[in-house]
Scaffold this active site. Sequence first.
Site, mmCIF file in Angstrom:
data_model
loop_
_atom_site.group_PDB
_atom_site.id
_atom_site.type_symbol
_atom_site.label_atom_id
_atom_site.label_comp_id
_atom_site.label_asym_id
_atom_site.label_seq_id
_atom_site.Cartn_x
_atom_site.Cartn_y
_atom_site.Cartn_z
ATOM 1 N N ARG A 90 0.830 -1.194 -0.053
ATOM 2 C CA ARG A 90 -0.052 -0.142 -0.138
ATOM 3 C C ARG A 90 0.719 1.293 -0.092
ATOM 4 O O ARG A 90 0.342 2.217 -0.579
ATOM 5 C CB ARG A 90 -1.005 -0.063 1.261
ATOM 6 C CG ARG A 90 -1.687 1.522 1.715
ATOM 7 C CD ARG A 90 -2.851 1.385 2.198
ATOM 8 N NE ARG A 90 -3.168 0.384 3.155
ATOM 9 C CZ ARG A 90 -3.908 -0.702 3.387
ATOM 10 N NH1 ARG A 90 -4.777 -0.531 2.457
ATOM 11 N NH2 ARG A 90 -3.986 -1.341 4.255
ATOM 12 N N TYR A 91 1.701 1.216 0.509
ATOM 13 C CA TYR A 91 3.031 2.359 0.755
ATOM 14 C C TYR A 91 4.018 2.248 -0.344
ATOM 15 O O TYR A 91 4.509 1.292 -0.642
ATOM 16 C CB TYR A 91 3.371 2.395 2.096
ATOM 17 C CG TYR A 91 2.339 2.753 3.352
ATOM 18 C CD1 TYR A 91 1.730 3.960 3.450
ATOM 19 C CD2 TYR A 91 2.093 1.910 4.231
ATOM 20 C CE1 TYR A 91 0.933 4.475 4.450
ATOM 21 C CE2 TYR A 91 1.074 2.191 5.203
ATOM 22 C CZ TYR A 91 0.518 3.253 5.208
ATOM 23 O OH TYR A 91 -0.348 3.827 6.502
ATOM 24 N N ARG A 94 7.386 0.219 1.382
ATOM 25 C CA ARG A 94 7.179 -1.326 2.460
ATOM 26 C C ARG A 94 6.158 -1.983 2.149
ATOM 27 O O ARG A 94 5.065 -1.516 1.818
ATOM 28 C CB ARG A 94 7.300 -0.592 3.942
ATOM 29 C CG ARG A 94 6.130 0.375 4.164
ATOM 30 C CD ARG A 94 6.577 1.417 5.222
ATOM 31 N NE ARG A 94 5.627 2.260 5.697
ATOM 32 C CZ ARG A 94 5.382 3.402 5.240
ATOM 33 N NH1 ARG A 94 5.815 3.565 4.312
ATOM 34 N NH2 ARG A 94 4.561 4.090 5.876
ATOM 35 N N CYS A 103 -2.511 -18.140 14.225
ATOM 36 C CA CYS A 103 -2.396 -17.199 15.505
ATOM 37 C C CYS A 103 -2.354 -18.148 16.759
ATOM 38 O O CYS A 103 -3.118 -19.341 16.798
ATOM 39 C CB CYS A 103 -3.581 -16.294 15.619
ATOM 40 S SG CYS A 103 -3.105 -15.159 14.111
ATOM 41 N N CYS A 107 -8.130 -13.288 18.231
ATOM 42 C CA CYS A 107 -8.523 -12.163 18.808
ATOM 43 C C CYS A 107 -9.882 -11.762 18.361
ATOM 44 O O CYS A 107 -10.250 -11.856 16.968
ATOM 45 C CB CYS A 107 -7.943 -11.080 18.664
ATOM 46 S SG CYS A 107 -6.051 -11.299 18.898
ATOM 47 N N CYS A 110 -10.226 -9.144 15.726
ATOM 48 C CA CYS A 110 -9.265 -9.148 14.466
ATOM 49 C C CYS A 110 -9.934 -8.454 13.318
ATOM 50 O O CYS A 110 -11.005 -8.673 12.837
ATOM 51 C CB CYS A 110 -8.815 -10.563 14.214
ATOM 52 S SG CYS A 110 -7.664 -10.520 12.944
ATOM 53 N N ARG A 112 -8.432 -8.874 10.388
ATOM 54 C CA ARG A 112 -8.142 -10.015 9.361
ATOM 55 C C ARG A 112 -8.956 -11.079 9.682
ATOM 56 O O ARG A 112 -8.513 -12.207 9.027
ATOM 57 C CB ARG A 112 -6.599 -10.117 9.019
ATOM 58 C CG ARG A 112 -6.165 -9.261 7.929
ATOM 59 C CD ARG A 112 -4.726 -9.540 7.666
ATOM 60 N NE ARG A 112 -4.110 -8.482 7.696
ATOM 61 C CZ ARG A 112 -2.955 -7.933 8.260
ATOM 62 N NH1 ARG A 112 -2.183 -9.158 8.780
ATOM 63 N NH2 ARG A 112 -2.425 -6.969 8.145
ATOM 64 N N ASP A 270 -10.996 -0.834 13.792
ATOM 65 C CA ASP A 270 -11.481 -0.784 12.283
ATOM 66 C C ASP A 270 -13.026 -1.295 12.301
ATOM 67 O O ASP A 270 -13.730 -2.081 13.078
ATOM 68 C CB ASP A 270 -10.718 -1.839 11.401
ATOM 69 C CG ASP A 270 -9.332 -1.481 11.298
ATOM 70 O OD1 ASP A 270 -8.991 -0.121 11.227
ATOM 71 O OD2 ASP A 270 -8.305 -2.295 11.249
ATOM 72 N N ASP A 307 -6.957 3.685 10.535
ATOM 73 C CA ASP A 307 -6.340 3.012 9.368
ATOM 74 C C ASP A 307 -7.696 3.471 8.590
ATOM 75 O O ASP A 307 -8.768 2.993 8.570
ATOM 76 C CB ASP A 307 -6.096 1.564 9.650
ATOM 77 C CG ASP A 307 -4.981 1.053 8.833
ATOM 78 O OD1 ASP A 307 -4.498 1.739 7.622
ATOM 79 O OD2 ASP A 307 -4.476 -0.014 9.446
ATOM 80 N N LYS A 314 -2.701 4.451 7.407
ATOM 81 C CA LYS A 314 -2.697 5.135 8.674
ATOM 82 C C LYS A 314 -2.901 6.519 8.914
ATOM 83 O O LYS A 314 -1.866 7.118 8.268
ATOM 84 C CB LYS A 314 -1.880 4.470 9.597
ATOM 85 C CG LYS A 314 -1.941 3.121 9.737
ATOM 86 C CD LYS A 314 -0.497 2.472 10.514
ATOM 87 C CE LYS A 314 -0.499 0.973 10.297
ATOM 88 N NZ LYS A 314 -0.218 0.503 9.051
#
Length: 377
Positions: A90-91, A94, A103, A107, A110, A112, A270, A307, A314
Amino acid sequence: MELWQEMLRQSVDSGRELVERFGFDKELADRLNKLFHIRINPYYLSLIRYPNDPIWLQCIPDGKELEEDGLPEDPLAEDSHSPVPSIVHRYPDRVLFLTTSQCSMYCRFCTRKRKVGDSSKINMKYIQGGIDYIAAHPEVRDVIMSGGDPLMLTDFMLERILAGLRAIPHVEIIRIGTKMPCVLPQRITPKLCKMLRKYHPLYINTHFNHPWECTPEAKRACEMLADAGIPVGNQSVLMKGVNDNPDVMLELMRKLLTMRVRPYYLYQADITKGANHFRTPVSVGLDIMDKLRGHTSGLAIPYFVIDAPGGGGKIPLVPQYVLGRNGNQIILRNYKYDIFTYPDVEEEPGTPTPTVERKFSRKARPKKVYEPDKVKV
Ligand SMILES: *Cc1c(COP(=O)(O)O)cnc(C)c1O
Ligand code: SF4
Protein backbone atom coordinates in the site's frame (compact mmCIF):
# COMPACT_ATOMS: atom_id res chain seq x y z
CA MET A 1 7.81 -30.73 20.79
CA GLU A 2 8.70 -27.41 22.38
CA LEU A 3 6.78 -26.16 25.44
CA TRP A 4 4.95 -23.45 23.47
CA GLN A 5 3.74 -25.98 20.93
CA GLU A 6 2.50 -28.25 23.70
CA MET A 7 0.68 -25.28 25.25
CA LEU A 8 -0.99 -24.49 21.94
CA ARG A 9 -2.24 -28.05 21.75
CA GLN A 10 -3.94 -27.56 25.09
CA SER A 11 -5.90 -24.55 23.86
CA VAL A 12 -9.63 -24.15 24.22
CA ASP A 13 -10.61 -24.41 20.57
CA SER A 14 -14.08 -25.86 20.18
CA GLY A 15 -17.71 -24.99 20.61
CA ARG A 16 -18.02 -27.93 22.99
CA GLU A 17 -15.50 -26.39 25.37
CA LEU A 18 -17.39 -23.09 25.29
CA VAL A 19 -20.44 -24.98 26.48
CA GLU A 20 -18.62 -27.05 29.09
CA ARG A 21 -16.26 -24.45 30.50
CA PHE A 22 -18.02 -21.16 29.93
CA GLY A 23 -21.68 -22.13 30.04
CA PHE A 24 -22.48 -21.18 26.44
CA ASP A 25 -25.71 -22.28 24.86
CA LYS A 26 -24.80 -25.13 22.50
CA GLU A 27 -26.40 -23.66 19.39
CA LEU A 28 -24.72 -20.27 19.95
CA ALA A 29 -21.35 -21.92 20.58
CA ASP A 30 -21.62 -23.85 17.31
CA ARG A 31 -22.52 -20.76 15.31
CA LEU A 32 -19.66 -18.76 16.83
CA ASN A 33 -17.23 -21.59 16.23
CA LYS A 34 -18.19 -21.68 12.56
CA LEU A 35 -17.86 -17.92 12.14
CA PHE A 36 -14.27 -17.43 13.30
CA HIS A 37 -11.75 -19.75 14.90
CA ILE A 38 -11.50 -20.08 18.64
CA ARG A 39 -8.12 -20.61 20.23
CA ILE A 40 -7.25 -19.64 23.78
CA ASN A 41 -4.10 -21.19 25.12
CA PRO A 42 -3.81 -22.07 28.82
CA TYR A 43 -1.43 -19.18 29.53
CA TYR A 44 -3.72 -16.46 28.17
CA LEU A 45 -6.74 -18.19 29.70
CA SER A 46 -5.08 -17.96 33.11
CA LEU A 47 -5.06 -14.16 32.85
CA ILE A 48 -8.88 -13.99 33.00
CA ARG A 49 -10.02 -12.77 36.41
CA TYR A 50 -13.80 -12.69 36.00
CA PRO A 51 -16.39 -13.10 33.23
CA ASN A 52 -16.37 -10.30 30.66
CA ASP A 53 -13.21 -8.75 32.03
CA PRO A 54 -10.77 -7.07 29.58
CA ILE A 55 -8.94 -10.35 28.94
CA TRP A 56 -12.11 -12.39 28.49
CA LEU A 57 -13.55 -9.89 25.99
CA GLN A 58 -10.49 -10.22 23.78
CA CYS A 59 -10.51 -14.00 23.53
CA ILE A 60 -13.89 -15.51 24.39
CA PRO A 61 -16.44 -15.30 21.56
CA ASP A 62 -19.54 -13.20 22.01
CA GLY A 63 -22.99 -13.48 20.45
CA LYS A 64 -22.57 -9.89 19.22
CA GLU A 65 -20.14 -11.20 16.57
CA LEU A 66 -23.15 -12.73 14.81
CA GLU A 67 -25.08 -9.46 14.49
CA GLU A 68 -25.89 -8.35 10.98
CA ASP A 69 -23.85 -5.16 11.14
CA GLY A 70 -23.53 -4.67 7.38
CA LEU A 71 -19.83 -3.91 7.79
CA PRO A 72 -17.11 -4.87 5.32
CA GLU A 73 -15.01 -8.00 5.77
CA ASP A 74 -11.99 -6.23 4.34
CA PRO A 75 -12.32 -2.68 5.71
CA LEU A 76 -8.79 -1.67 4.73
CA ALA A 77 -9.15 -2.94 1.17
CA GLU A 78 -6.08 -5.06 1.68
CA ASP A 79 -7.14 -7.55 -0.94
CA SER A 80 -7.17 -4.87 -3.63
CA HIS A 81 -3.62 -3.84 -2.67
CA SER A 82 -2.44 -7.40 -2.89
CA PRO A 83 -0.37 -7.99 -6.05
CA VAL A 84 0.37 -11.59 -5.01
CA PRO A 85 -1.49 -13.54 -2.31
CA SER A 86 1.11 -13.07 0.46
CA ILE A 87 1.81 -9.35 -0.08
CA VAL A 88 -0.08 -6.16 0.79
CA HIS A 89 1.66 -3.27 -0.93
CA ARG A 90 0.00 0.00 0.00
CA TYR A 91 2.87 2.36 0.80
CA PRO A 92 5.68 3.34 -1.57
CA ASP A 93 8.64 1.72 0.19
CA ARG A 94 7.31 -1.06 2.41
CA VAL A 95 5.09 -4.12 2.26
CA LEU A 96 3.21 -6.46 4.55
CA PHE A 97 4.28 -10.04 4.03
CA LEU A 98 1.62 -12.52 5.21
CA THR A 99 3.52 -15.65 6.10
CA THR A 100 1.03 -17.79 8.02
CA SER A 101 -2.69 -17.83 8.68
CA GLN A 102 -2.22 -19.24 12.16
CA CYS A 103 -2.35 -17.30 15.44
CA SER A 104 -1.56 -18.38 18.96
CA MET A 105 -4.87 -16.87 19.95
CA TYR A 106 -7.74 -15.72 17.78
CA CYS A 107 -8.60 -12.21 18.90
CA ARG A 108 -12.30 -11.52 18.68
CA PHE A 109 -11.64 -8.02 17.29
CA CYS A 110 -9.27 -9.07 14.49
CA THR A 111 -9.37 -6.93 11.36
CA ARG A 112 -8.27 -9.83 9.22
CA LYS A 113 -10.99 -12.20 10.36
CA ARG A 114 -11.73 -13.00 6.73
CA LYS A 115 -8.26 -14.50 6.23
CA VAL A 116 -6.71 -15.35 9.55
CA GLY A 117 -6.97 -19.04 10.39
CA ASP A 118 -7.85 -19.86 6.78
CA SER A 119 -4.91 -21.56 5.15
CA SER A 120 -6.49 -21.31 1.71
CA LYS A 121 -5.95 -17.54 1.89
CA ILE A 122 -2.62 -17.25 3.69
CA ASN A 123 -0.38 -20.19 3.04
CA MET A 124 3.24 -21.25 3.07
CA LYS A 125 2.93 -22.10 -0.60
CA TYR A 126 2.61 -18.37 -1.28
CA ILE A 127 5.81 -17.48 0.56
CA GLN A 128 8.13 -17.93 -2.38
CA GLY A 129 5.81 -15.73 -4.45
CA GLY A 130 6.13 -13.02 -1.82
CA ILE A 131 9.91 -13.20 -1.75
CA ASP A 132 10.00 -13.09 -5.55
CA TYR A 133 7.73 -10.04 -5.55
CA ILE A 134 9.94 -8.21 -3.06
CA ALA A 135 13.07 -9.16 -5.00
CA ALA A 136 11.51 -7.76 -8.17
CA HIS A 137 10.58 -4.45 -6.50
CA PRO A 138 13.69 -2.47 -5.57
CA GLU A 139 11.57 0.26 -3.99
CA VAL A 140 10.69 -2.12 -1.13
CA ARG A 141 13.20 -1.40 1.62
CA ASP A 142 11.12 -2.44 4.62
CA VAL A 143 9.34 -5.79 4.93
CA ILE A 144 6.81 -6.34 7.69
CA MET A 145 6.21 -10.01 8.36
CA SER A 146 2.64 -10.42 9.49
CA GLY A 147 -0.20 -12.90 9.21
CA GLY A 148 -1.55 -14.47 11.30
CA ASP A 149 1.41 -14.54 13.61
CA PRO A 150 4.77 -15.24 11.97
CA LEU A 151 6.09 -16.71 15.22
CA MET A 152 3.62 -19.57 14.74
CA LEU A 153 6.13 -20.82 12.18
CA THR A 154 8.87 -23.09 13.43
CA ASP A 155 12.28 -21.55 13.98
CA PHE A 156 13.46 -23.48 10.96
CA MET A 157 10.80 -22.11 8.61
CA LEU A 158 11.15 -18.60 10.02
CA GLU A 159 14.87 -18.67 9.42
CA ARG A 160 14.40 -19.77 5.83
CA ILE A 161 12.16 -16.77 5.20
CA LEU A 162 14.48 -14.34 6.98
CA ALA A 163 17.46 -15.67 5.05
CA GLY A 164 15.46 -15.35 1.82
CA LEU A 165 14.67 -11.71 2.60
CA ARG A 166 18.22 -10.92 3.69
CA ALA A 167 19.48 -12.22 0.38
CA ILE A 168 17.66 -9.34 -1.34
CA PRO A 169 20.08 -6.38 -1.38
CA HIS A 170 17.46 -3.61 -1.32
CA VAL A 171 15.67 -4.94 1.79
CA GLU A 172 17.07 -2.64 4.45
CA ILE A 173 14.99 -3.52 7.47
CA ILE A 174 12.75 -6.42 8.45
CA ARG A 175 9.97 -6.12 10.96
CA ILE A 176 8.00 -8.91 12.59
CA GLY A 177 4.51 -8.25 13.89
CA THR A 178 3.76 -10.80 16.60
CA LYS A 179 1.41 -11.13 19.52
CA MET A 180 3.48 -13.90 21.11
CA PRO A 181 5.16 -11.83 23.87
CA CYS A 182 1.64 -10.99 25.06
CA VAL A 183 -0.38 -14.15 24.43
CA LEU A 184 2.22 -16.93 24.56
CA PRO A 185 5.49 -15.52 25.91
CA GLN A 186 6.85 -19.06 26.19
CA ARG A 187 7.38 -18.84 22.41
CA ILE A 188 10.30 -16.46 22.97
CA THR A 189 13.11 -18.94 23.63
CA PRO A 190 16.88 -18.45 23.80
CA LYS A 191 17.13 -20.53 20.62
CA LEU A 192 14.71 -18.24 18.77
CA CYS A 193 16.54 -15.11 19.93
CA LYS A 194 19.88 -16.53 18.89
CA MET A 195 18.52 -17.19 15.42
CA LEU A 196 16.76 -13.82 15.04
CA ARG A 197 19.82 -11.78 15.95
CA LYS A 198 21.57 -13.02 12.81
CA TYR A 199 19.14 -11.06 10.66
CA HIS A 200 19.57 -7.50 11.94
CA PRO A 201 18.41 -4.79 11.45
CA LEU A 202 15.30 -6.50 12.75
CA TYR A 203 12.42 -4.84 14.59
CA ILE A 204 9.52 -6.44 16.41
CA ASN A 205 6.13 -4.92 17.02
CA THR A 206 4.03 -6.71 19.54
CA HIS A 207 0.47 -6.24 20.65
CA PHE A 208 -0.49 -5.61 24.30
CA ASN A 209 -3.88 -4.08 25.02
CA HIS A 210 -4.26 -4.18 28.78
CA PRO A 211 -1.97 -3.85 31.84
CA TRP A 212 -3.03 -7.32 33.08
CA GLU A 213 -1.17 -8.75 30.11
CA CYS A 214 2.09 -7.31 31.46
CA THR A 215 3.03 -10.38 33.50
CA PRO A 216 6.49 -11.51 34.65
CA GLU A 217 6.46 -14.04 31.78
CA ALA A 218 5.66 -11.35 29.22
CA LYS A 219 8.32 -9.07 30.67
CA ARG A 220 10.92 -11.81 30.39
CA ALA A 221 9.98 -12.46 26.75
CA CYS A 222 10.30 -8.78 25.83
CA GLU A 223 13.60 -8.46 27.67
CA MET A 224 15.01 -11.46 25.83
CA LEU A 225 14.14 -9.86 22.50
CA ALA A 226 15.62 -6.54 23.60
CA ASP A 227 18.76 -8.33 24.78
CA ALA A 228 19.03 -9.83 21.31
CA GLY A 229 19.31 -6.25 20.06
CA ILE A 230 15.79 -6.09 18.68
CA PRO A 231 13.89 -2.85 19.32
CA VAL A 232 10.42 -3.90 20.48
CA GLY A 233 7.43 -1.65 19.82
CA ASN A 234 3.79 -2.08 20.71
CA GLN A 235 0.58 -1.62 18.77
CA SER A 236 -2.63 -1.51 20.80
CA VAL A 237 -6.20 -1.46 19.61
CA LEU A 238 -8.60 0.81 21.43
CA MET A 239 -11.62 -1.24 22.48
CA LYS A 240 -14.79 -0.68 24.40
CA GLY A 241 -14.71 -2.42 27.77
CA VAL A 242 -11.06 -3.39 27.35
CA ASN A 243 -8.95 -0.26 27.45
CA ASP A 244 -11.16 2.73 26.59
CA ASN A 245 -10.06 4.54 29.71
CA PRO A 246 -7.19 7.02 30.18
CA ASP A 247 -6.05 5.52 33.50
CA VAL A 248 -5.91 2.00 32.08
CA MET A 249 -4.04 3.21 29.02
CA LEU A 250 -1.58 5.25 31.09
CA GLU A 251 -0.83 2.21 33.24
CA LEU A 252 -0.37 0.02 30.16
CA MET A 253 2.02 2.45 28.46
CA ARG A 254 4.13 2.87 31.59
CA LYS A 255 4.28 -0.87 32.19
CA LEU A 256 5.37 -1.46 28.61
CA LEU A 257 8.29 0.92 29.05
CA THR A 258 9.43 -1.00 32.13
CA MET A 259 9.37 -4.12 29.94
CA ARG A 260 11.61 -2.30 27.44
CA VAL A 261 8.77 -2.01 24.95
CA ARG A 262 8.18 1.32 23.24
CA PRO A 263 4.53 2.22 22.51
CA TYR A 264 4.17 2.78 18.76
CA TYR A 265 0.55 2.86 17.58
CA LEU A 266 -2.83 3.06 19.24
CA TYR A 267 -5.40 2.04 16.65
CA GLN A 268 -8.95 3.21 16.46
CA ALA A 269 -10.86 -0.11 16.05
CA ASP A 270 -11.50 -0.84 12.38
CA ILE A 271 -15.01 -1.14 11.00
CA THR A 272 -14.81 -4.90 10.63
CA LYS A 273 -17.75 -7.21 10.20
CA GLY A 274 -18.36 -9.07 13.47
CA ALA A 275 -16.28 -6.70 15.59
CA ASN A 276 -18.47 -3.61 15.72
CA HIS A 277 -19.19 -4.00 19.43
CA PHE A 278 -15.57 -3.06 20.20
CA ARG A 279 -15.66 0.34 18.51
CA THR A 280 -15.46 3.54 20.55
CA PRO A 281 -16.16 7.16 19.53
CA VAL A 282 -13.03 8.84 18.12
CA SER A 283 -13.34 11.40 20.93
CA VAL A 284 -12.48 8.66 23.44
CA GLY A 285 -9.12 8.06 21.78
CA LEU A 286 -8.40 11.79 21.54
CA ASP A 287 -9.25 12.19 25.21
CA ILE A 288 -6.83 9.38 26.09
CA MET A 289 -4.07 11.02 24.04
CA ASP A 290 -4.78 14.35 25.76
CA LYS A 291 -4.38 12.67 29.14
CA LEU A 292 -1.10 10.99 28.17
CA ARG A 293 0.90 13.75 26.48
CA GLY A 294 2.62 15.88 29.08
CA HIS A 295 1.31 13.78 31.96
CA THR A 296 3.88 11.03 31.49
CA SER A 297 7.13 10.31 29.63
CA GLY A 298 7.01 11.26 25.98
CA LEU A 299 8.40 7.79 25.31
CA ALA A 300 5.16 6.29 26.61
CA ILE A 301 3.05 8.02 24.00
CA PRO A 302 1.93 6.13 20.90
CA TYR A 303 0.52 7.66 17.73
CA PHE A 304 -3.26 7.43 17.74
CA VAL A 305 -4.21 6.40 14.21
CA ILE A 306 -7.21 5.50 12.13
CA ASP A 307 -6.49 3.04 9.38
CA ALA A 308 -8.46 4.76 6.64
CA PRO A 309 -11.49 2.75 5.51
CA GLY A 310 -11.05 1.73 1.92
CA GLY A 311 -7.27 1.50 2.21
CA GLY A 312 -5.78 4.98 2.52
CA GLY A 313 -3.26 3.95 5.15
CA LYS A 314 -2.84 5.11 8.72
CA ILE A 315 -3.87 8.64 9.56
CA PRO A 316 -2.66 10.15 12.85
CA LEU A 317 -5.10 12.05 15.02
CA VAL A 318 -3.86 14.58 17.54
CA PRO A 319 -5.85 16.55 20.11
CA GLN A 320 -6.21 20.24 19.25
CA TYR A 321 -3.18 22.10 20.57
CA VAL A 322 -3.28 24.99 18.10
CA LEU A 323 -6.22 27.11 19.16
CA GLY A 324 -5.90 29.70 16.47
CA ARG A 325 -3.82 32.33 14.81
CA ASN A 326 -3.83 36.05 15.30
CA GLY A 327 -1.80 37.54 12.49
CA ASN A 328 1.65 36.30 13.18
CA GLN A 329 0.79 34.99 16.64
CA ILE A 330 -0.04 31.31 17.02
CA ILE A 331 -2.29 30.62 19.99
CA LEU A 332 -1.41 27.31 21.65
CA ARG A 333 -2.43 25.43 24.73
CA ASN A 334 -0.32 23.02 26.75
CA TYR A 335 -1.27 19.74 28.46
CA LYS A 336 -2.69 21.68 31.44
CA TYR A 337 -4.78 23.87 29.13
CA ASP A 338 -2.68 26.97 29.86
CA ILE A 339 -2.69 29.30 26.87
CA PHE A 340 0.50 30.49 25.16
CA THR A 341 1.23 32.72 22.22
CA TYR A 342 4.09 31.88 19.91
CA PRO A 343 5.30 34.60 17.53
CA ASP A 344 5.76 32.81 14.23
CA VAL A 345 8.55 33.77 11.86
CA GLU A 346 7.44 36.24 9.25
CA GLU A 347 7.44 34.57 5.81
CA GLU A 348 9.62 36.29 3.30
CA PRO A 349 7.72 37.56 0.27
CA GLY A 350 7.72 34.98 -2.50
CA THR A 351 8.05 32.02 -0.11
CA PRO A 352 5.88 29.16 -1.33
CA THR A 353 2.99 28.22 0.95
CA PRO A 354 3.58 25.03 2.92
CA THR A 355 3.24 21.83 0.92
CA VAL A 356 0.09 20.57 2.63
CA GLU A 357 -1.88 23.74 1.97
CA ARG A 358 -0.63 23.87 -1.59
CA LYS A 359 -1.73 20.31 -2.28
CA PHE A 360 -5.22 21.00 -1.04
CA SER A 361 -5.66 24.30 -2.84
CA ARG A 362 -4.57 22.82 -6.17
CA LYS A 363 -6.95 19.90 -6.06
CA ALA A 364 -9.69 21.77 -4.23
CA ARG A 365 -10.54 18.64 -2.26
CA PRO A 366 -9.07 15.20 -1.61
CA LYS A 367 -9.71 12.84 -4.50
CA LYS A 368 -11.22 9.94 -2.63
CA VAL A 369 -13.91 10.62 -0.07
CA TYR A 370 -15.20 7.84 2.11
CA GLU A 371 -18.85 7.18 1.43
CA PRO A 372 -20.04 4.54 3.86
CA ASP A 373 -22.95 3.35 1.72
CA LYS A 374 -20.61 2.71 -1.20
CA VAL A 375 -18.38 0.32 0.71
CA LYS A 376 -19.01 -3.15 -0.65
CA VAL A 377 -19.99 -5.77 1.91
C1 LIG B 1 0.66 -0.51 8.89
C2 LIG B 1 1.09 -0.89 7.58
C3 LIG B 1 2.42 -0.72 7.19
C4 LIG B 1 3.47 -0.14 8.11
O1 LIG B 1 3.19 1.18 8.42
P1 LIG B 1 4.23 2.03 9.27
O2 LIG B 1 3.50 3.30 9.52
O3 LIG B 1 5.46 2.16 8.45
O4 LIG B 1 4.50 1.26 10.53
C5 LIG B 1 2.76 -1.10 5.92
N1 LIG B 1 1.87 -1.60 5.05
C6 LIG B 1 0.57 -1.76 5.40
C7 LIG B 1 -0.38 -2.31 4.40
C8 LIG B 1 0.12 -1.42 6.68
O5 LIG B 1 -1.15 -1.60 7.02
S1 SF4 C 1 -3.00 -12.22 16.63
FE1 SF4 C 1 -3.34 -10.54 15.17
S2 SF4 C 1 -3.89 -11.57 13.25
FE2 SF4 C 1 -4.12 -13.08 14.90
S3 SF4 C 1 -6.29 -12.96 15.50
FE3 SF4 C 1 -5.13 -11.58 16.86
S4 SF4 C 1 -5.27 -9.56 15.85
FE4 SF4 C 1 -5.81 -11.13 14.30
